[in-house]
Motif scaffolding. Structure first.
Motif, mmCIF file in Angstrom:
data_model
loop_
_atom_site.group_PDB
_atom_site.id
_atom_site.type_symbol
_atom_site.label_atom_id
_atom_site.label_comp_id
_atom_site.label_asym_id
_atom_site.label_seq_id
_atom_site.Cartn_x
_atom_site.Cartn_y
_atom_site.Cartn_z
ATOM 1 N N ASP A 352 0.814 -1.216 0.000
ATOM 2 C CA ASP A 352 0.000 0.000 0.000
ATOM 3 C C ASP A 352 0.846 1.263 0.000
ATOM 4 O OD1 ASP A 352 0.529 -1.106 2.709
ATOM 5 O OD2 ASP A 352 -0.287 0.810 3.364
ATOM 6 N N LYS A 353 2.157 1.140 0.261
ATOM 7 C CA LYS A 353 3.042 2.302 0.301
ATOM 8 C C LYS A 353 3.983 2.372 -0.897
ATOM 9 C CE LYS A 353 3.068 2.679 5.347
ATOM 10 N NZ LYS A 353 3.908 2.746 6.563
ATOM 11 N N ARG A 354 3.813 1.483 -1.865
ATOM 12 C CA ARG A 354 4.721 1.489 -3.009
ATOM 13 C C ARG A 354 4.537 2.767 -3.833
ATOM 14 N NH1 ARG A 354 7.543 -3.535 -3.470
ATOM 15 N NH2 ARG A 354 7.346 -4.370 -1.363
ATOM 16 N N PRO A 355 5.636 3.365 -4.292
ATOM 17 C CA PRO A 355 5.506 4.626 -5.047
ATOM 18 C C PRO A 355 4.936 4.413 -6.441
ATOM 19 C CG PRO A 355 7.783 3.895 -5.048
ATOM 20 C CD PRO A 355 7.046 2.959 -4.131
ATOM 21 N N SER A 356 4.305 5.438 -6.955
ATOM 22 C CA SER A 356 3.948 5.512 -8.373
ATOM 23 C C SER A 356 5.092 6.193 -9.111
ATOM 24 C CB SER A 356 2.655 6.306 -8.556
ATOM 25 O OG SER A 356 1.567 5.667 -7.912
ATOM 26 N N LEU A 357 5.192 5.941 -10.401
ATOM 27 C CA LEU A 357 6.252 6.540 -11.220
ATOM 28 C C LEU A 357 5.622 7.188 -12.446
ATOM 29 C CD1 LEU A 357 9.170 7.107 -11.984
ATOM 30 C CD2 LEU A 357 9.341 4.769 -12.871
ATOM 31 N N TRP A 358 5.866 8.499 -12.591
ATOM 32 C CA TRP A 358 5.280 9.272 -13.694
ATOM 33 C C TRP A 358 6.386 9.779 -14.602
ATOM 34 C CZ3 TRP A 358 0.709 9.547 -15.737
ATOM 35 C CH2 TRP A 358 0.386 10.598 -16.603
ATOM 36 N N VAL A 359 6.183 9.619 -15.912
ATOM 37 C CA VAL A 359 7.124 10.056 -16.937
ATOM 38 C C VAL A 359 6.533 11.255 -17.664
ATOM 39 C CG1 VAL A 359 8.417 9.405 -19.003
ATOM 40 C CG2 VAL A 359 7.891 7.663 -17.254
ATOM 41 N N GLN A 360 7.259 12.365 -17.656
ATOM 42 C CA GLN A 360 6.791 13.581 -18.326
ATOM 43 C C GLN A 360 7.807 14.022 -19.372
ATOM 44 O OE1 GLN A 360 6.196 16.932 -15.729
ATOM 45 N NE2 GLN A 360 5.978 18.376 -17.426
ATOM 46 N N PRO A 361 7.511 13.836 -20.663
ATOM 47 C CA PRO A 361 8.422 14.335 -21.701
ATOM 48 C C PRO A 361 8.568 15.845 -21.608
ATOM 49 C CG PRO A 361 6.825 12.781 -22.612
ATOM 50 C CD PRO A 361 6.367 13.109 -21.218
ATOM 51 N N LYS A 362 9.793 16.325 -21.846
ATOM 52 C CA LYS A 362 10.045 17.766 -21.777
ATOM 53 C C LYS A 362 9.957 18.432 -23.143
ATOM 54 C CE LYS A 362 12.852 18.031 -17.633
ATOM 55 N NZ LYS A 362 14.117 18.531 -17.051
ATOM 56 N N TRP A 409 8.775 10.122 -8.550
ATOM 57 C CA TRP A 409 8.468 8.967 -7.698
ATOM 58 C C TRP A 409 7.718 9.486 -6.476
ATOM 59 C CZ3 TRP A 409 11.155 4.339 -9.313
ATOM 60 C CH2 TRP A 409 12.139 4.543 -10.278
ATOM 61 N N ALA A 410 6.466 9.094 -6.320
ATOM 62 C CA ALA A 410 5.662 9.624 -5.222
ATOM 63 C C ALA A 410 4.421 8.767 -5.041
ATOM 64 C CB ALA A 410 5.263 11.074 -5.499
ATOM 65 N N ALA A 411 3.726 8.974 -3.927
ATOM 66 C CA ALA A 411 2.468 8.265 -3.713
ATOM 67 C C ALA A 411 1.449 8.640 -4.783
ATOM 68 C CB ALA A 411 1.923 8.581 -2.316
ATOM 69 N N GLU A 412 1.421 9.909 -5.138
ATOM 70 C CA GLU A 412 0.510 10.402 -6.175
ATOM 71 C C GLU A 412 1.335 11.066 -7.274
ATOM 72 O OE1 GLU A 412 -2.656 9.962 -6.401
ATOM 73 O OE2 GLU A 412 -3.110 9.183 -4.396
ATOM 74 N N PRO A 413 1.006 10.830 -8.543
ATOM 75 C CA PRO A 413 1.748 11.471 -9.626
ATOM 76 C C PRO A 413 1.521 12.973 -9.639
ATOM 77 C CG PRO A 413 -0.179 10.360 -10.486
ATOM 78 C CD PRO A 413 -0.086 9.983 -9.034
ATOM 79 N N PRO A 414 2.431 13.744 -10.223
ATOM 80 C CA PRO A 414 2.296 15.197 -10.227
ATOM 81 C C PRO A 414 1.178 15.695 -11.134
ATOM 82 C CG PRO A 414 4.165 14.541 -11.574
ATOM 83 C CD PRO A 414 3.671 13.302 -10.897
ATOM 84 N N ALA A 415 0.766 14.884 -12.099
ATOM 85 C CA ALA A 415 -0.324 15.262 -13.000
ATOM 86 C C ALA A 415 -1.530 14.384 -12.695
ATOM 87 C CB ALA A 415 0.104 15.092 -14.456
ATOM 88 N N GLN A 416 -2.693 14.997 -12.586
ATOM 89 C CA GLN A 416 -3.919 14.275 -12.261
ATOM 90 C C GLN A 416 -4.996 14.595 -13.289
ATOM 91 O OE1 GLN A 416 -4.375 12.079 -9.926
ATOM 92 N NE2 GLN A 416 -2.687 12.383 -8.489
ATOM 93 N N PRO A 417 -5.844 13.616 -13.610
ATOM 94 C CA PRO A 417 -6.937 13.901 -14.544
ATOM 95 C C PRO A 417 -7.867 14.972 -13.979
ATOM 96 C CG PRO A 417 -6.698 11.531 -14.148
ATOM 97 C CD PRO A 417 -5.848 12.229 -13.137
ATOM 98 N N PRO A 418 -8.324 15.909 -14.807
ATOM 99 C CA PRO A 418 -9.294 16.896 -14.339
ATOM 100 C C PRO A 418 -10.681 16.291 -14.156
ATOM 101 C CG PRO A 418 -8.895 17.175 -16.683
ATOM 102 C CD PRO A 418 -7.935 16.117 -16.210
ATOM 103 N N LEU A 419 -10.906 15.128 -14.744
ATOM 104 C CA LEU A 419 -12.178 14.425 -14.630
ATOM 105 C C LEU A 419 -12.084 13.357 -13.544
ATOM 106 C CD1 LEU A 419 -12.781 13.926 -18.460
ATOM 107 C CD2 LEU A 419 -13.627 15.781 -17.014
ATOM 108 N N ALA A 420 -13.177 12.664 -13.309
ATOM 109 C CA ALA A 420 -13.172 11.558 -12.353
ATOM 110 C C ALA A 420 -12.197 10.489 -12.827
ATOM 111 C CB ALA A 420 -14.574 10.979 -12.225
ATOM 112 N N ARG A 421 -11.552 9.829 -11.866
ATOM 113 C CA ARG A 421 -10.584 8.792 -12.215
ATOM 114 C C ARG A 421 -11.060 7.440 -11.697
ATOM 115 N NH1 ARG A 421 -5.289 9.408 -8.305
ATOM 116 N NH2 ARG A 421 -6.353 9.026 -6.328
#
Length: 534
Positions: A352-362, A409-421
């Protein structure tokens, strides 16, 4: 003997003078602890490392020297008993925010990796190689004797400690081009890689290696550490620059310059590697007393058009490959959305504490696809999930490919859907309770929360918009779900006798307005003989 490739450029008399001014000698405490150096300091910058990678790509690949048999034969417990001595850490005696500790070769980690410390200002940086010394390590119950190992053995990798959590690793680079990091919950989980080559093709996958690391000594007040790496494999070479900033969300800004030796059929950029054994949507390997076992539960994507997609992960009976075509993706990642301990009941490794990993192209990555590979696994010790970006055009020998991106690397990614997920996907036998089933169907219950769902008036009609690549959809519904302040979408899919995969797509809508991200799924119906209607 370990091969030691030398820098292409030699130090000039001016550089020697600069070396003296920079004072690259190790500190007295580091020397007293046994830290030694190899050779003389050499000029270094990222441009020069790219030149080395380009030159290396023009030469034939050379296989690494064999690891001593005693190291290769170590089992897991023996290897884990080899511990780096903390007083030998790089910068252990200095008032810096970082310390660097090294991994010993052995078990799966057989390729020696050269380590360099980089010092100096913008005008001239110098790299000094650090020597392996068995006195850096406590060999514990490994059965190894320090005196029996070659004096130039080399290292397997390194890990970083940060001053706000000095007893916990924040980042580790170990094995091929693998690395991983933690966020505020200080729990390792999924891994990243420098590069993936020919993943999920009908031949062995190629695993490029980071063969040299150049770690820049940070300013005492800096919370960012710069690490450079040289990558090598039979098909490609590369130069990498990592700017690593630990924190509640650990951020890595990465620049990669790649130089193919030959045409590569499937190149994986920013690969994420994880594990999924069993979960609420896939209980094929759900024999364990724990309800769910996974490092990640879904692939999240926001494509170039701004559409948010969610693809729950699974543990298929046979290898499963999906490609999601796109142009200039905005981001993707393997996430652990379910962070409820009750759903895992694991008080040892804390899924339950494993990090999520988000990739953001620059910058624009052009045409290609986010590709997802799911490999069958019988237990949690095998990483069976891989996701990466694959350029549409196959890389060719002599090219230079440049990619810049950010990993978070975080519990929640830095980008979130503006709609329901999507917050849960559950599956079970379809049909109507209390009525005889005359045909086989699978029931999907997909829960959505967030966005505008909590504020919906009861008079607003919410629809589940479901499509399937084949088969028949039935019993479609959408109803309020108070426990998550959201909506539960439900439907049955009736496959017929065909057992080929079915691609499913679902989102919530009120009138003409989309209320949720788009849920994607691939389901392979069981053989007709295995379909029990109860």
């Amino acid at each position: 003997m370990m091969q030691r490739r030398r820098f292409m450029a030699s130090a000039s008399a001016c550089a020697v003078t600069t070396i003296a001014l920079l004072g690259l000698a190790l500190s007295p405490a580091a020397q007293a602890a046994g830290m030694r150096t190899l050779g003389s300091p050499q000029p270094f910058d990222y441009a020069q490392l790219k030149g080395r990678a380009r030159a290396l790509a023009a030469a034939p690949w050379q296989a690494p020297a064999a690891t001593p048999a005693a190291l290769a034969a170590l089992n897991y417990d023996q290897y884990q008993s080899i511990q780096f001595r903390g007083d030998h850490a790089l910068w252990a005696d200095e008032a810096l925010r970082f310390q660097v500790k090294f991994f010993h070769l052995g078990m799966f980690f057989k390729r020696p990796v050269r380590m360099f410390e980089v010092q100096g200002g913008q005008a001239q940086k110098m790299a000094q190689e650090l020597a392996y010394d068995p006195t850096m390590f406590d060999f514990g119950k490994s059965g190894l004797a320090a005196g029996s190992l070659p004096p130039d053995l080399g290292f397997a990798g390194f890990r970083l400690n940060y001053h706000t959590a000095p007893r916990h690793d924040m980042v580790a680079f170990l094995g091929a081009s693998y690395f991983r990091a933690v966020g505020g919950e200080r729990q390792y989980g999924l891994s990243a890689r420098g590069l993936a080559v020919d993943t999920a093709l009908p031949r062995p996958e190629e695993f490029p290696d980071f063969t040299e690391f150049f770690i820049e000594r940070p300013d005492p007040t800096s919370s960012t550490l710069i690490v450079h790496a040289l990558l090598d494999s039979p098909s490609i070479t590369g130069a990498y620059r990592f700017a690593i900033t630990p924190g509640d969300a650990t951020v890595m800004d990465i620049d990669a310059a790649l130089y193919p030796r030959k045409e590569i059929e499937r190149l994986g950029i920013a690969p994420c590697t994880s594990m999924f054994q069993t979960g609420e949507n896939d209980r094929r390997m759900g024999y364990d007393w724990r309800p769910e076992i996974h490092d990640s539960d879904g692939l999240s994507m926001v494509n170039g058009a701004g559409e948010w997609l969610w693809r729950p992960l699974g543990n298929p009976a046979t290898l499963r490959f999906n490609a999601f075509a796109d142009q200039n993706p905005r981001g993707f990642g393997l996430l652990q959305r379910d962070r409820n301990f009750e759903h895992y009941q694991d008080d040892g490794v804390f899924y339950d504490k494993r990090p999520s990993l988000w990739v953001q192209p620059k910058a624009g990555w052009g045409a290609g696809s986010v590709q997802l590979v799911e490999i069958p696994t019988v237990d949690e010790t095998f990483d069976n999930i891989v996701a990466f970006w694959n350029p549409a055009e196959k890389p060719q020998a002599g090219q230079e490919l440049l990619f810049s991106y950010r990993l978070t690397w975080a519990a929640e990614p830095p980008a979130q859907p503006p709609l329901a997920r999507c917050v849960a996907t559950r599956t079970g036998l379809g049909g109507v309770v209390g009525q005889k089933r005359n045909e086989y169907a699978l029931r999907f219950a997909v829960d959505f929360a967030g966005g505008d769902l909590a504020m919906l008036d009861p008079s607003v009609k919410v629809e589940s918009i479901v499509t399937a690549s084949r088969g028949r959809i039935a019993l479609v519904s959408a109803r309020p779900l108070a426990s998550v302040k959201g909506v539960r979408a439900m439907f049955d899919i009736i496959p017929g006798e065909d057992t080929s995969p079915i691609a499913l797509r679902l989102f919530l809508r009120a009138g003409t307005q989309a209320l949720s991200e788009t849920w994607l799924y691939e389901w392979s119906p069981p053989p007709v003989s295995a379909r029990v209607l109860y």
